[in-house]
Motif scaffolding. Sequence first.
Motif, PDB file in Angstrom:
ATOM      1  N   LYS A  30      48.080  48.086  45.678  1.00 17.43           N
ATOM      2  CA  LYS A  30      47.655  46.781  46.175  1.00 17.43           C
ATOM      3  C   LYS A  30      48.599  46.349  47.283  1.00 17.43           C
ATOM      4  O   LYS A  30      49.829  46.398  47.108  1.00 17.43           O
ATOM      5  CB  LYS A  30      47.667  45.745  45.045  1.00 17.43           C
ATOM      6  CG  LYS A  30      47.218  44.342  45.466  1.00 17.43           C
ATOM      7  CD  LYS A  30      47.250  43.384  44.294  1.00 17.43           C
ATOM      8  CE  LYS A  30      46.887  41.968  44.691  1.00 17.43           C
ATOM      9  NZ  LYS A  30      45.492  41.848  45.158  1.00 17.43           N
ATOM     10  N   LEU A  31      48.037  45.954  48.423  1.00 16.36           N
ATOM     11  CA  LEU A  31      48.871  45.479  49.516  1.00 16.36           C
ATOM     12  C   LEU A  31      49.608  44.209  49.110  1.00 16.36           C
ATOM     13  O   LEU A  31      49.052  43.350  48.415  1.00 16.36           O
ATOM     14  CB  LEU A  31      48.019  45.207  50.751  1.00 16.36           C
ATOM     15  CG  LEU A  31      47.422  46.414  51.480  1.00 16.36           C
ATOM     16  CD1 LEU A  31      46.508  45.937  52.604  1.00 16.36           C
ATOM     17  CD2 LEU A  31      48.510  47.322  52.029  1.00 16.36           C
ATOM     18  N   LYS A  32      50.839  44.086  49.563  1.00 20.05           N
ATOM     19  CA  LYS A  32      51.592  42.866  49.286  1.00 20.05           C
ATOM     20  C   LYS A  32      51.033  41.689  50.081  1.00 20.05           C
ATOM     21  O   LYS A  32      51.112  40.540  49.638  1.00 20.05           O
ATOM     22  CB  LYS A  32      53.074  43.061  49.629  1.00 20.05           C
ATOM     23  CG  LYS A  32      53.778  44.123  48.788  1.00 20.05           C
ATOM     24  CD  LYS A  32      53.780  43.740  47.316  1.00 20.05           C
ATOM     25  CE  LYS A  32      54.779  42.637  47.011  1.00 20.05           C
ATOM     26  NZ  LYS A  32      54.809  42.314  45.557  1.00 20.05           N
ATOM     27  N   GLU A  33      50.456  41.979  51.236  1.00 24.04           N
ATOM     28  CA  GLU A  33      49.822  40.953  52.056  1.00 24.04           C
ATOM     29  C   GLU A  33      48.503  41.487  52.590  1.00 24.04           C
ATOM     30  O   GLU A  33      48.447  42.589  53.125  1.00 24.04           O
ATOM     31  CB  GLU A  33      50.718  40.536  53.228  1.00 24.04           C
ATOM     32  CG  GLU A  33      52.013  39.860  52.815  1.00 24.04           C
ATOM     33  CD  GLU A  33      52.818  39.405  54.021  1.00 24.04           C
ATOM     34  OE1 GLU A  33      52.299  39.511  55.165  1.00 24.04           O
ATOM     35  OE2 GLU A  33      53.965  38.956  53.828  1.00 24.04           O
ATOM     36  N   GLY A  34      47.439  40.708  52.457  1.00 23.33           N
ATOM     37  CA  GLY A  34      46.138  41.103  52.978  1.00 23.33           C
ATOM     38  C   GLY A  34      45.404  42.054  52.048  1.00 23.33           C
ATOM     39  O   GLY A  34      45.826  42.317  50.912  1.00 23.33           O
ATOM     40  N   ARG A  35      44.290  42.560  52.552  1.00 21.26           N
ATOM     41  CA  ARG A  35      43.448  43.473  51.779  1.00 21.26           C
ATOM     42  C   ARG A  35      43.206  44.752  52.559  1.00 21.26           C
ATOM     43  O   ARG A  35      43.247  44.744  53.788  1.00 21.26           O
ATOM     44  CB  ARG A  35      42.099  42.808  51.464  1.00 21.26           C
ATOM     45  CG  ARG A  35      42.194  41.638  50.491  1.00 21.26           C
ATOM     46  CD  ARG A  35      40.823  41.041  50.268  1.00 21.26           C
ATOM     47  NE  ARG A  35      40.821  40.074  49.175  1.00 21.26           N
ATOM     48  CZ  ARG A  35      39.737  39.452  48.742  1.00 21.26           C
ATOM     49  NH1 ARG A  35      38.560  39.687  49.308  1.00 21.26           N
ATOM     50  NH2 ARG A  35      39.827  38.602  47.741  1.00 21.26           N
ATOM     51  N   MET A  36      42.949  45.810  51.843  1.00 25.48           N
ATOM     52  CA  MET A  36      42.643  47.100  52.466  1.00 25.48           C
ATOM     53  C   MET A  36      41.128  47.263  52.522  1.00 25.48           C
ATOM     54  O   MET A  36      40.469  47.410  51.495  1.00 25.48           O
ATOM     55  CB  MET A  36      43.257  48.248  51.673  1.00 25.48           C
ATOM     56  CG  MET A  36      42.974  49.624  52.255  1.00 25.48           C
ATOM     57  SD  MET A  36      43.729  49.912  53.865  1.00 25.48           S
ATOM     58  CE  MET A  36      45.441  50.253  53.386  1.00 25.48           C
ATOM     59  N   LYS A  37      40.570  47.218  53.719  1.00 25.06           N
ATOM     60  CA  LYS A  37      39.138  47.413  53.907  1.00 25.06           C
ATOM     61  C   LYS A  37      38.912  48.787  54.521  1.00 25.06           C
ATOM     62  O   LYS A  37      39.458  49.087  55.587  1.00 25.06           O
ATOM     63  CB  LYS A  37      38.556  46.319  54.800  1.00 25.06           C
ATOM     64  CG  LYS A  37      38.676  44.916  54.220  1.00 25.06           C
ATOM     65  CD  LYS A  37      38.061  43.874  55.146  1.00 25.06           C
ATOM     66  CE  LYS A  37      38.187  42.482  54.559  1.00 25.06           C
ATOM     67  NZ  LYS A  37      37.609  41.446  55.463  1.00 25.06           N
ATOM     68  N   PHE A  38      38.124  49.606  53.863  1.00 22.96           N
ATOM     69  CA  PHE A  38      37.926  50.975  54.333  1.00 22.96           C
ATOM     70  C   PHE A  38      36.506  51.424  54.014  1.00 22.96           C
ATOM     71  O   PHE A  38      35.793  50.793  53.232  1.00 22.96           O
ATOM     72  CB  PHE A  38      38.939  51.919  53.676  1.00 22.96           C
ATOM     73  CG  PHE A  38      38.783  52.043  52.184  1.00 22.96           C
ATOM     74  CD1 PHE A  38      38.004  53.045  51.627  1.00 22.96           C
ATOM     75  CD2 PHE A  38      39.412  51.154  51.324  1.00 22.96           C
ATOM     76  CE1 PHE A  38      37.846  53.167  50.249  1.00 22.96           C
ATOM     77  CE2 PHE A  38      39.269  51.260  49.949  1.00 22.96           C
ATOM     78  CZ  PHE A  38      38.491  52.269  49.415  1.00 22.96           C
ATOM     79  N   LYS A  39      36.115  52.530  54.628  1.00 21.75           N
ATOM     80  CA  LYS A  39      34.831  53.174  54.344  1.00 21.75           C
ATOM     81  C   LYS A  39      35.091  54.446  53.536  1.00 21.75           C
ATOM     82  O   LYS A  39      36.129  55.088  53.714  1.00 21.75           O
ATOM     83  CB  LYS A  39      34.109  53.538  55.643  1.00 21.75           C
ATOM     84  CG  LYS A  39      33.740  52.370  56.532  1.00 21.75           C
ATOM     85  CD  LYS A  39      33.088  52.868  57.811  1.00 21.75           C
ATOM     86  CE  LYS A  39      32.734  51.716  58.742  1.00 21.75           C
ATOM     87  NZ  LYS A  39      32.129  52.221  60.015  1.00 21.75           N
ATOM     88  N   ALA A  40      34.158  54.793  52.679  1.00 16.03           N
ATOM     89  CA  ALA A  40      34.266  56.063  51.961  1.00 16.03           C
ATOM     90  C   ALA A  40      34.371  57.193  52.974  1.00 16.03           C
ATOM     91  O   ALA A  40      33.559  57.302  53.898  1.00 16.03           O
ATOM     92  CB  ALA A  40      33.054  56.268  51.060  1.00 16.03           C
TER      93      ALA A  40
END
Length: 281
Positions: A30-40
């Motif tokens: 889990k990122l400490k700040e923000g979110r991880m947005k990715f594609k499969a």
Amino acid sequence: MMSSNPYLPRLAEVLEVKEESPEVKTLKLKLKEGRMKFKAGQFLELTVFGVGEAPFTFSSSPFNLESFEVSIAKVGSVTGAAHRLKRGELVGVRGPFGNGFPLEEYKGRDLLIVGGGIGIAPLRSLLYALVAERSEYGELKLLYGARSPSLIIYKDEWEKFMEKDVEVYLTVDVGDETWRCGPYGPCGYTHVGVVTTLFDLVKLNPEKCVAFVCGPPIMIKFTVQRLLQLGFPASRIYLSLERMMKCGLGKCGHCNIEGYYVCKDGPVFPFEMLKDIPHPF
């Protein structure tokens, strides 16, 4: 969303470490700040501080924005250090990088997913993306092989995918007393033999079907040959490659394949792009 400086890692916390097999562990981060947005199909660069950095494809659902997962086979210094990580420790992550599987193009079609060894990791992310929108696709079939039963990973998930109307076929090169061949559920089948032997057990319509493949180079080579023999066009065979990726940005040239960079032009390629290149895998 990626950092404004693609060379600068973001801090992420290890939420969970799961042993999938004697060779593979999955890290939930889990990122400490923000979110991880990715594609499969995309990948990240993971830094184990004091040891080094290495690329890994996402293995979790792209629809889960609270955390993300990578599955890591222990093969060297960075992967060995990653296997020693504990819950609560911090790592660095860069990315997401590369392209992803072109799912929007193939809604309504049948999909065939073929994985070998740790190559099932990005395909697990793909499966989660597909079952999240299950009604958008036709038949979903998974062919997955490992060297032995102990090396089959995600063991507790295959029946869950079957419940989502995914046909699951598992095989091992060499079985043991724990491996029971034959049907094991409404859509599941276990077998002994290399993964391409599973093609004899499934019904496919190459005119309607798209294939996604990831695994060791020799497995990809013979899977592609079999798909072409069955009548799949090269434009509807997609390969996820991780050949010698290093920087993730196409700067170091480490992953160059005759002018293509796996980290930028891939890691997902239609075979149409690679078919005339000697030894592309």
